[in-house]
Design an enzyme around this catalytic site. Structure first.
Site, PDB file in Angstrom:
ATOM      1  N   LYS A  52     -13.504 -25.624  22.396  1.00  0.00           N
ATOM      2  CA  LYS A  52     -13.003 -25.864  23.737  1.00  0.00           C
ATOM      3  C   LYS A  52     -11.629 -25.236  23.945  1.00  0.00           C
ATOM      4  CE  LYS A  52     -15.397 -30.281  23.592  1.00  0.00           C
ATOM      5  NZ  LYS A  52     -15.188 -31.704  23.271  1.00  0.00           N
ATOM      6  N   ASP A 109      -7.863 -19.561  20.866  1.00  0.00           N
ATOM      7  CA  ASP A 109      -6.551 -20.164  21.125  1.00  0.00           C
ATOM      8  C   ASP A 109      -5.573 -19.937  19.977  1.00  0.00           C
ATOM      9  OD1 ASP A 109      -7.978 -21.820  19.403  1.00  0.00           O
ATOM     10  OD2 ASP A 109      -7.628 -23.669  20.514  1.00  0.00           O
ATOM     11  N   ASP A 112      -5.664 -19.972  12.336  1.00  0.00           N
ATOM     12  CA  ASP A 112      -4.903 -20.611  11.260  1.00  0.00           C
ATOM     13  C   ASP A 112      -5.367 -20.024   9.922  1.00  0.00           C
ATOM     14  OD1 ASP A 112      -3.254 -22.329   9.879  1.00  0.00           O
ATOM     15  OD2 ASP A 112      -4.510 -24.099  10.141  1.00  0.00           O
ATOM     16  N   ARG A 174      -5.249 -31.386  26.062  1.00  0.00           N
ATOM     17  CA  ARG A 174      -5.531 -29.962  26.289  1.00  0.00           C
ATOM     18  C   ARG A 174      -5.011 -29.521  27.654  1.00  0.00           C
ATOM     19  NH1 ARG A 174      -9.457 -28.325  22.406  1.00  0.00           N
ATOM     20  NH2 ARG A 174     -10.890 -29.965  21.764  1.00  0.00           N
TER      21      ARG A 174
HETATM   22  P1  IMP Z   1      -8.995 -21.700  11.329  1.00  0.00           P
HETATM   23  O1  IMP Z   1     -10.491 -21.684  11.249  1.00  0.00           O
HETATM   24  O2  IMP Z   1      -8.371 -22.361  10.138  1.00  0.00           O
HETATM   25  O3  IMP Z   1      -8.395 -20.343  11.598  1.00  0.00           O
HETATM   26  O4  IMP Z   1      -8.612 -22.693  12.486  1.00  0.00           O
HETATM   27  C1  IMP Z   1      -8.559 -22.321  13.781  1.00  0.00           C
HETATM   28  C2  IMP Z   1      -8.945 -23.468  14.680  1.00  0.00           C
HETATM   29  O5  IMP Z   1      -8.285 -24.678  14.339  1.00  0.00           O
HETATM   30  C3  IMP Z   1      -8.540 -23.087  16.086  1.00  0.00           C
HETATM   31  O6  IMP Z   1      -9.712 -22.895  16.834  1.00  0.00           O
HETATM   32  C4  IMP Z   1      -7.709 -24.232  16.588  1.00  0.00           C
HETATM   33  O7  IMP Z   1      -8.370 -24.810  17.686  1.00  0.00           O
HETATM   34  C5  IMP Z   1      -7.606 -25.221  15.454  1.00  0.00           C
HETATM   35  N1  IMP Z   1      -6.171 -25.419  15.117  1.00  0.00           N
HETATM   36  C6  IMP Z   1      -5.481 -24.840  14.132  1.00  0.00           C
HETATM   37  N2  IMP Z   1      -4.200 -25.231  14.128  1.00  0.00           N
HETATM   38  C7  IMP Z   1      -4.072 -26.093  15.162  1.00  0.00           C
HETATM   39  C8  IMP Z   1      -2.961 -26.861  15.696  1.00  0.00           C
HETATM   40  O8  IMP Z   1      -1.799 -26.790  15.251  1.00  0.00           O
HETATM   41  N3  IMP Z   1      -3.239 -27.647  16.778  1.00  0.00           N
HETATM   42  C9  IMP Z   1      -4.478 -27.728  17.324  1.00  0.00           C
HETATM   43  N4  IMP Z   1      -5.533 -27.034  16.871  1.00  0.00           N
HETATM   44  C10 IMP Z   1      -5.339 -26.230  15.786  1.00  0.00           C
HETATM   45 MG    MG Z   2     -10.402 -23.902  18.377  1.00  0.00          MG
END
Ligand code: IMP
Ligand code: MG
Length: 190
Positions: A52, A109, A112, A174
């Site tokens: 979302k 968005d 990470d 959000r």
């Molecule tokens: P990844 O798969 O570890 O790269 O995580 C990315 C997903 O985790 C993104 O789609 C974000 O929505 C969520 N995410 C990562 N860090 C944060 C944060 O600090 N706040 C809220 N959502 C986060």
């Molecule tokens: Mg996300």
């Protein structure tokens, strides 16, 4: 007056604001310019938002995209209890449109660890698109465990719990029009 806005309009559950509504709007205009330049010769662009979180970003972005395109969305899940991004990945809601022979721009968005995007790219590339690129509003390079690099990002983000403008805490907030650092001590107030 700006200081009045800051003093009275910031949700008290935030520690600080990182990117104001105005800063986000300016940056997203710039990112739309990148989209227009990158896809100026494309006649088959599809912009895919990852729900979302990416929906406020994508809504703002496409207002300044002048290249003809269609849009679509996916819902992905990488939830894995308390172990951060350790490998579970699921397509919860898939695209409606075919991406075969299309130029695909994934809009996210925040990146990470890179797990969500690595897995999404794998899944989409099997469908034989013409090209796939990734545009993320925020890039948190410190969290990266997989060597994933977006084609374009808006802001580099610190290693903090960020909330607002699509980013949630317990599924909420959000709607907040800025992005800030959430005060973890206030989790019970959400
Ligand atoms: P990844 O798969 O570890 O790269 O995580 C990315 C997903 O985790 C993104 O789609 C974000 O929505 C969520 N995410 C990562 N860090 C944060 C944060 O600090 N706040 C809220 N959502 C986060
Ligand atoms: Mg996300």
């Amino acid at each position: 007056m700006l200081f009045v806005y800051n003093k009275f309009m910031i949700d008290p559950r935030f520690k600080k604001v990182l990117f104001t509504r105005e800063e986000l709007e300016t940056k997203i205009k710039e990112l739309a310019g990148w989209v227009n330049e990158t896809y100026k010769d494309s006649d088959n662009l599809i912009i895919v938002g990852l729900l979302k979180g990416a929906f406020p970003f994508m809504a703002q972005l496409i207002k300044d995209v002048t290249v003809d395109h269609i849009i679509d969305f996916m819902v992905l899940s990488t939830y894995d209890g308390d172990v951060k991004s350790s490998g579970n990945f699921k397509v919860v809601m898939d695209l409606v449109e075919s991406i075969t022979n299309r130029d695909v721009l994934i809009v996210e968005d925040l990146i990470d660890s890179g797990l969500t995007l690595t897995k999404t790219m794998e899944a989409l590339k099997m469908r034989e698109p013409r090209s796939v690129k990734v545009l993320t509003l925020l890039d948190k390079p410190i969290g990266r465990t997989l060597g994933f690099k977006p084609d374009k990002f808006g802001f580099e983000a610190p290693d903090e719990f960020l909330v607002g403008f699509g980013l949630d805490v317990k599924g909420k907030l959000r709607n907040v029009p800025y992005i800030g650092v959430f005060d973890q001590k206030k989790l019970s107030e959400v």
